[in-house]
Motif scaffolding. Structure first.
Motif, PDB file in Angstrom:
ATOM      1  N   LEU A   1     -11.749  -1.175 -17.144  1.00 21.36           N
ATOM      2  CA  LEU A   1     -10.356  -2.073 -17.792  1.00 21.36           C
ATOM      3  C   LEU A   1      -9.110  -1.227 -17.315  1.00 21.36           C
ATOM      4  O   LEU A   1      -8.306  -2.022 -16.990  1.00 21.36           O
ATOM      5  N   TRP A   2      -9.144   0.162 -17.084  1.00 14.43           N
ATOM      6  CA  TRP A   2      -8.030   0.987 -16.781  1.00 14.43           C
ATOM      7  C   TRP A   2      -7.907   0.410 -15.334  1.00 14.43           C
ATOM      8  O   TRP A   2      -6.765  -0.146 -14.752  1.00 14.43           O
ATOM      9  N   ALA A   3      -8.849   0.373 -14.443  1.00 17.75           N
ATOM     10  CA  ALA A   3      -8.743  -0.237 -12.975  1.00 17.75           C
ATOM     11  C   ALA A   3      -8.053  -1.415 -12.873  1.00 17.75           C
ATOM     12  O   ALA A   3      -7.491  -1.756 -12.055  1.00 17.75           O
ATOM     13  N   ALA A   4      -8.742  -2.347 -13.772  1.00 21.04           N
ATOM     14  CA  ALA A   4      -8.300  -3.845 -13.966  1.00 21.04           C
ATOM     15  C   ALA A   4      -6.704  -3.893 -14.341  1.00 21.04           C
ATOM     16  O   ALA A   4      -5.940  -4.716 -13.504  1.00 21.04           O
ATOM     17  N   ALA A   5      -6.408  -3.062 -15.249  1.00 21.78           N
ATOM     18  CA  ALA A   5      -5.070  -3.024 -15.660  1.00 21.78           C
ATOM     19  C   ALA A   5      -4.025  -2.837 -14.408  1.00 21.78           C
ATOM     20  O   ALA A   5      -3.045  -3.164 -14.049  1.00 21.78           O
ATOM     21  N   VAL A   6      -4.337  -1.484 -13.765  1.00 17.85           N
ATOM     22  CA  VAL A   6      -3.648  -0.951 -12.743  1.00 17.85           C
ATOM     23  C   VAL A   6      -3.522  -2.220 -11.511  1.00 17.85           C
ATOM     24  O   VAL A   6      -2.543  -2.184 -11.012  1.00 17.85           O
ATOM     25  N   LEU A   7      -4.647  -2.582 -11.110  1.00 18.93           N
ATOM     26  CA  LEU A   7      -4.760  -3.662 -10.181  1.00 18.93           C
ATOM     27  C   LEU A   7      -3.715  -4.945 -10.662  1.00 18.93           C
ATOM     28  O   LEU A   7      -3.073  -5.397  -9.810  1.00 18.93           O
ATOM     29  N   ALA A   8      -3.873  -5.098 -11.834  1.00 20.87           N
ATOM     30  CA  ALA A   8      -2.871  -6.294 -12.217  1.00 20.87           C
ATOM     31  C   ALA A   8      -1.345  -5.873 -12.239  1.00 20.87           C
ATOM     32  O   ALA A   8      -0.618  -6.601 -11.722  1.00 20.87           O
ATOM     33  N   PHE A   9      -0.947  -4.565 -12.339  1.00 21.40           N
ATOM     34  CA  PHE A   9       0.338  -4.295 -12.147  1.00 21.40           C
ATOM     35  C   PHE A   9       0.814  -4.096 -10.682  1.00 21.40           C
ATOM     36  O   PHE A   9       1.682  -4.531 -10.527  1.00 21.40           O
ATOM     37  N   VAL A  10      -0.334  -3.673 -10.025  1.00 21.71           N
ATOM     38  CA  VAL A  10      -0.093  -3.758  -8.515  1.00 21.71           C
ATOM     39  C   VAL A  10       0.162  -5.148  -7.890  1.00 21.71           C
ATOM     40  O   VAL A  10       1.018  -5.359  -6.966  1.00 21.71           O
ATOM     41  N   ALA A  11      -0.504  -6.041  -8.543  1.00 19.88           N
ATOM     42  CA  ALA A  11      -0.396  -7.475  -8.205  1.00 19.88           C
ATOM     43  C   ALA A  11       0.719  -8.211  -8.620  1.00 19.88           C
ATOM     44  O   ALA A  11       0.839  -9.287  -8.763  1.00 19.88           O
ATOM     45  N   ASP A  12       1.710  -7.301  -9.443  1.00 20.57           N
ATOM     46  CA  ASP A  12       2.893  -7.737 -10.142  1.00 20.57           C
ATOM     47  C   ASP A  12       2.497  -8.922 -11.311  1.00 20.57           C
ATOM     48  O   ASP A  12       3.249  -9.883 -11.315  1.00 20.57           O
ATOM     49  N   LEU A  13       1.524  -8.641 -12.205  1.00 20.95           N
ATOM     50  CA  LEU A  13       1.011  -9.357 -13.020  1.00 20.95           C
ATOM     51  C   LEU A  13       1.059  -8.534 -14.298  1.00 20.95           C
ATOM     52  O   LEU A  13       0.122  -8.055 -15.065  1.00 20.95           O
ATOM     53  N   ALA A  14       2.430  -8.269 -14.676  1.00 25.39           N
ATOM     54  CA  ALA A  14       2.573  -7.253 -15.931  1.00 25.39           C
ATOM     55  C   ALA A  14       2.027  -8.037 -17.016  1.00 25.39           C
ATOM     56  O   ALA A  14       1.627  -7.242 -17.929  1.00 25.39           O
ATOM     57  N   VAL A  15       2.119  -9.339 -17.493  1.00 26.00           N
ATOM     58  CA  VAL A  15       1.527  -9.799 -18.701  1.00 26.00           C
ATOM     59  C   VAL A  15       0.239  -9.545 -18.914  1.00 26.00           C
ATOM     60  O   VAL A  15      -0.341  -8.749 -19.888  1.00 26.00           O
ATOM     61  N   LEU A  16      -0.513  -9.713 -17.682  1.00 23.41           N
ATOM     62  CA  LEU A  16      -2.188  -9.470 -17.838  1.00 23.41           C
ATOM     63  C   LEU A  16      -2.321  -8.032 -17.989  1.00 23.41           C
ATOM     64  O   LEU A  16      -3.381  -7.691 -18.577  1.00 23.41           O
ATOM     65  N   GLY A  17      -1.526  -7.207 -17.345  1.00 25.85           N
ATOM     66  CA  GLY A  17      -1.718  -5.766 -17.096  1.00 25.85           C
ATOM     67  C   GLY A  17      -1.744  -5.175 -18.828  1.00 25.85           C
ATOM     68  O   GLY A  17      -2.405  -4.504 -19.223  1.00 25.85           O
TER      69      GLY A  17
ATOM     70  N   LEU B   1      -8.955 -17.547  -2.699  1.00 27.69           N
ATOM     71  CA  LEU B   1      -8.636 -17.247  -4.302  1.00 27.69           C
ATOM     72  C   LEU B   1      -7.792 -16.121  -4.269  1.00 27.69           C
ATOM     73  O   LEU B   1      -7.798 -15.102  -3.351  1.00 27.69           O
ATOM     74  N   THR B   2      -6.628 -16.074  -5.109  1.00 29.36           N
ATOM     75  CA  THR B   2      -5.832 -14.945  -5.268  1.00 29.36           C
ATOM     76  C   THR B   2      -6.381 -14.139  -6.418  1.00 29.36           C
ATOM     77  O   THR B   2      -7.213 -14.337  -7.141  1.00 29.36           O
ATOM     78  N   VAL B   3      -5.992 -12.815  -6.426  1.00 29.23           N
ATOM     79  CA  VAL B   3      -6.264 -12.008  -7.414  1.00 29.23           C
ATOM     80  C   VAL B   3      -5.821 -12.197  -8.586  1.00 29.23           C
ATOM     81  O   VAL B   3      -6.601 -12.187  -9.795  1.00 29.23           O
ATOM     82  N   LEU B   4      -4.832 -12.870  -9.037  1.00 28.65           N
ATOM     83  CA  LEU B   4      -4.213 -13.425 -10.375  1.00 28.65           C
ATOM     84  C   LEU B   4      -5.199 -14.623 -10.813  1.00 28.65           C
ATOM     85  O   LEU B   4      -5.270 -14.603 -12.251  1.00 28.65           O
ATOM     86  N   GLN B   5      -5.726 -15.537  -9.859  1.00 27.48           N
ATOM     87  CA  GLN B   5      -6.540 -16.681 -10.230  1.00 27.48           C
ATOM     88  C   GLN B   5      -7.759 -16.089 -10.904  1.00 27.48           C
ATOM     89  O   GLN B   5      -8.308 -16.306 -11.784  1.00 27.48           O
ATOM     90  N   ILE B   6      -8.509 -14.620 -10.237  1.00 30.36           N
ATOM     91  CA  ILE B   6      -9.410 -14.311 -10.618  1.00 30.36           C
ATOM     92  C   ILE B   6      -9.456 -13.621 -12.154  1.00 30.36           C
ATOM     93  O   ILE B   6     -10.235 -13.702 -12.862  1.00 30.36           O
ATOM     94  N   LEU B   7      -8.249 -12.969 -12.358  1.00 27.76           N
ATOM     95  CA  LEU B   7      -8.032 -12.502 -13.411  1.00 27.76           C
ATOM     96  C   LEU B   7      -7.738 -13.346 -14.611  1.00 27.76           C
ATOM     97  O   LEU B   7      -8.195 -13.087 -15.809  1.00 27.76           O
ATOM     98  N   ALA B   8      -7.167 -14.741 -14.122  1.00 31.07           N
ATOM     99  CA  ALA B   8      -7.256 -15.877 -15.166  1.00 31.07           C
ATOM    100  C   ALA B   8      -8.443 -16.239 -15.638  1.00 31.07           C
ATOM    101  O   ALA B   8      -8.763 -16.466 -16.668  1.00 31.07           O
TER     102      ALA B   8
END
Length: 922
Positions: A84-100, A711-718
């Motif tokens: 989950l930490w890795a997923a959060a870091v990737l979310a912030f890297v992808a500029d997805l602060a809300v999901l992070g 597919l984009t990274v943000l869509q995967i997280l969604a």
């Protein structure tokens, strides 16, 4: 309240797991006084202060807690937490602060919950500490003083009075008190503790001159010398055992850790390999990095840990409605793998409601008549129960049964007149195993006037030995044995007529000798009506049931057989305390019989739990007393009684039965199996989406970028944190599949994720979904005139078509989820067998994910955030067929398996069935 049938035995003086007090309390009083260097005037204040420095305060001390920071770090580096930490870091890297931030919140909630679980043993010890009084009366410098109980030291002379809590373990030197030892022994009747000589070889708790910390004086006055304080007391010994028996991780917790490390390794390995591959085939470094990040995110099941946690929480709530309060989430799953249940008898298998069932008189046997009425009435005279304002009898269940039974046999007793005619009372003594009253007559001038007699009731073998010489007892002994074999608790009732004008006798003057036997009474605590069916279900499920009780072997065996335990073969161990490790191994592991451990102490329970654990069994253990706490804590599932249990037992246990009913344990086992099956169902559901999320990135990499990223990274997280969570939770609410309690317990080493599950998830369901999703993606691009290698970046003519195509990929994965959810509801049976609409929560979850997807696709603010575009009607109709196609292919696969396998056994783990579970009727 538990009667003494289930707790008549007590711990031996030298239990291997206990810490002996520094002074031997069984020594004669003069020698004990010399060893303690104390006298009739107690200690001086200065000497008490010196001893306090040496022995420490008189309190139950718990181990030093590890630092909060260390425990917190331990939870934050849990394998799934790392993912989950890795997923959060990737979310912030992808500029997805809300999901992070959302992922970080999930990490925090899970860590906080785990930290609360780790305090369970310490809470049990803190509950023990509450049994100690805050102040005590002690003689210091020859004068009675009120001191803090924590300042008492060995050698202190304490004063005990009615209503006082005993502040430390002590040896009575003067006077006598009646003490309620139920918190240590389970005995519901107070026992007498007087200044007298000890009994050679008697267990510590049965010594007639010792009182123990935390117990309560219900009558009398006495002085006593403290010989043990703090952790050296019986209370401290129990606390030490509770702390030494650490809770091990549940099977699910261990398996989730292994799976998490596996997923982390695969995700990291694939990310690195394909990062290098992307660079090797000529992709720009930024595109290769984007590809690697997307691959990592696609492999990380961000919703797995919260989904498991919430599904277990649902199981906890469901069990609470059925009368089982589960205090640790992972215990729900552990219940499902239970292979052995060790249960008490009284109140768990039985109703804890004694009834007078049989009367046997000397001259008429079991024949009814006035002689039977006289026996019933005389037995009721020898009681201390009272009647409440509402008419209910209050007191020992055995005595209440005698009073109620007398009325049922036409000899009702007026309790007021009973007490008015009573001249003396000698309470039940566990050493003598009898009690007596002096009834009738009046006292004038210090002498008894009128007809007076002593009424005695107690264990037949004890009372029969006190009859007048020459009285025949063989027939009475045979009758007592026959009643015991029928599952009854047998008491003998005898009388002794006192001469007119004789002095009132005392117990020391052998008042209870020279008796004339009136007869025997048989008391029966009937089994709960639902227990026999529950035991039958245990046997069908391959679960072994042992009875661990303080009752005698004949009575316990009769009850066990009546409810089906040990059918057709039951082994009764009459002297459980003498069992060594080798003998326990032989009985519990090598033998096939179910066992009644009679005359057992809490140490017996602890040894049984340790033996079963050592040999890989998953153990559920019941208990209700303070001294049951170590065994409850040691068992995989400690089961405390909610009605009759003590606070300490409830704190130490994993599960509390609000109805004290054995059948509720079996219900909880079934619920545990259902939860485990449902965890596997939503793991299939979650893992199935890894393939359609990974394949687009593989196509992107293997085409060297000629096919734009589908597919984009943000869509995967969604998808992972948005659309799939509610259906996954709904799968955790599926009802039990047929035959769930006809299969043996799963092996302890069986993983929650099997090879067949991975083949089904990544192969059948995942590959089908990936093919459909990529078909939708290429359909949108080709319809717009795209050719491999054509630019699709922002500003190009095909950019809008590309955004629409990625949206089609996203929507296609979501609709494939719908088909996967229906397919995952069963591993073998057809969907129609369990009902298409039988899980309304799943339907609601699917409705939510479709609505959430529509919002992301058609709402302009979300379109900008997630990089989506509105889908035209033909694309909507295309992706609308995906659920049926995904579910349909899996339904065909399951139908083929049903034809190949003749029974539904393919949904049952392939394990060996223990010999005792293959018996007829069980």
């Amino acid at each position: 309240m538990t009667d003494h049938a289930d707790s008549g035995a007590t711990p031996e003086r030298t239990a291997a797991s206990t810490e002996a007090p520094p002074f031997d309390p069984s020594e004669p009083l003069p020698r004990l006084r010399r060893e303690l260097a104390t006298g009739p005037d107690g200690l001086s204040a200065r000497e008490a202060a010196r001893r306090l420095a040496v022995h420490g305060p008189n309190e139950v001390r718990r181990k030093v807690r590890s630092s909060f920071a260390r425990e917190l770090v331990g939870q934050l580096v849990h394998p799934l937490a790392l993912l989950l930490w890795a997923a959060a870091v990737l979310a912030f890297v992808a500029d997805l602060a809300v999901l992070g931030w959302a992922i970080l919140a999930v990490i925090a909630v899970n860590a906080a919950f785990a930290l609360l679980q780790e305090r369970q043993a310490e809470r049990a010890v803190e509950t023990l500490a509450r049994y100690l009084p805050e102040h005590a009366s002690a003689v210091r410098d020859g004068q009675p003083r009120v001191v803090e109980a924590r300042d008492l030291v060995p050698g202190d002379l304490i004063l005990l009075d009615e209503g006082d809590k005993v502040p430390a373990d002590a040896h009575v030197t003067d006077g006598g008190v009646e003490v309620d030892l139920s918190m240590l022994t389970g005995e519901s009747v107070p026992v007498e503790r007087i200044a007298s000589a000890g009994i050679l070889g008697a267990p510590l708790l049965e010594e007639p001159n010792l009182v123990f910390s935390g117990t309560t004086c219900v009558g009398g006055q006495a002085r006593a010398i403290v010989f043990a304080t703090g952790n050296h007391t019986e209370l401290g010994r129990i606390a030490a055992l509770s702390q030494r028996t650490r809770r091990e991780a549940s099977p699910l917790e261990r398996q989730v850790k292994r799976v998490a490390w596996l997923i982390a390794g695969v995700a990291t390995g694939m990310g690195v390999v394909f990062l290098v591959l992307g660079v090797a085939v000529g992709l720009p470094v930024t595109d290769s990095l984007t590809f690697a990040i997307g691959l990592l995110v696609a492999n990380v099941p961000e919703g797995l840990l919260p989904t498991i946690t919430l599904a277990l929480a649902v199981g906890v709530r469901a069990l609470a409605r059925r009368g089982a309060l589960v205090k640790r989430l992972s215990a729900v799953e552990t219940l499902g793998s239970t292979s052995v249940i060790c249960t008490d008898k009284t109140g768990t298998l039985t109703r804890n409601s004694m009834r007078l069932r049989a009367l046997w008189t000397v001259d008429h046997g079991s024949e009814p008549g006035p002689w039977a009425e006289e026996l019933a009435r005389t037995g009721a005279l020898c009681t201390t129960v009272t009647r409440e304002a509402d008419g209910e009898l209050h007191g020992d269940p055995t005595e209440a049964a005698l009073v109620a039974g007398a009325a049922d046999h036409g000899a009702p007793l007026d309790l007021g007149r009973r007490d008015a005619g009573r001249r003396a009372l000698f309470r039940f003594d566990p050493r003598l195993r009898l009690m007596s009253v002096v009834q009738g007559g009046e006292t004038r001038g210090g002498e008894m006037q009128g007809s007076t007699r002593i009424v005695v009731k107690g264990a037949p073998e004890v009372v029969l030995d006190r009859l007048l010489p020459g009285t025949g007892t063989d027939e009475a002994r045979a009758a007592a044995e026959e009643l015991a074999r029928d599952g009854m608790r047998v008491l003998a009732v005898a009388v002794r007529e006192l001469p007119r004008g004789a002095e009132l006798p005392s117990r020391r003057q052998d008042a209870e000798s020279g008796l004339t036997l009136l007869g025997l009474v048989g008391l029966y605590d009937p089994p709960r009506s639902e227990v026999a069916e529950a035991v039958r279900r245990c046997h069908e499920a391959g679960i072994r049931v042992h009875v661990v009780t303080g009752d005698n072997g004949a009575t316990a065996a009769a009850v066990a057989r009546e409810v089906g335990i040990g059918v057709p073969s039951l082994h009764v161990v009459a002297a459980s305390e003498s069992l060594g490790d080798d003998e326990l191994d032989r009985l519990l592991v090598e033998g096939d019989d179910e066992i009644v451990f009679a005359r057992s102490s809490p140490e017996t329970k602890l040894k049984v739990a340790d033996t079963l654990r050592e040999h890989g069994r998953i153990v559920a253990m019941t208990g209700d007393g303070v001294n049951d706490a170590p065994a409850l804590h040691r068992a995989h599932i400690g089961v405390a009684m909610g009605r009759s249990g003590t606070d300490v037992a409830r704190e130490a246990a994993t599960m509390v039965l609000t109805d004290d009913d054995f059948a509720t344990i079996v219900t909880a086992v079934e619920a545990g199996r259902r939860v485990y099956d449902n965890v596997r169902k939503f793991i299939v559901y979650i893992f199935a989406h890894a393939t359609p999320e990974i394949v687009p990135f593989l196509v992107f990499a293997l085409s060297a970028g000629t096919v734009p990223l589908p597919l984009t990274v943000l869509q995967i997280l969604a998808i992972d944190l948005g659309t799939e969570t509610l259906p996954a939770l709904a799968l955790g609410r599926e009802r039990s599949e047929p035959g769930i309690m006809q299969r043996p317990p799963r092996p302890r080493h069986q993983s929650v994720i099997s090879r067949d599950m991975l083949i089904r998830s990544w192969g059948y369901l995942g590959l089908t979904s990936a093919v459909l999703v990529m078909a939708g993606y290429f359909y949108v691009l080709w319809r717009a005139g795209w050719q491999p290698g054509d630019p699709t970046e922002a500003g190009s003519p095909l950019h809008h078509a590309y955004v629409t195509a990625t949206t089609a990929t996203f929507a296609g994965i979501v609709t494939c989820q719908v088909g996967t959810a229906f397919a995952a509801r069963t591993d073998h049976a057809a969907l129609r067998d369990i009902g298409v609409f039988s899980n309304p929560l799943l339907l609601a979850g699917i409705a939510f994910e479709l609505a959430f997807t529509a919002a992301l696709v058609y709402a302009p603010p979300l379109q900008h955030l997630f990089g989506t575009a509105a889908l035209p009607l033909d694309v909507v109709l295309l992706v609308a067929t995906f659920p049926v196609l995904v579910w349909g292919t899996d339904e065909l696969r399951r139908a083929r398996r049903r034809r190949q396998l003749p029974s539904a056994a393919c949904s049952v783990p392939a394990v060996s069935v223990p010999p005792w579970s293959r018996r007829k009727g069980g």
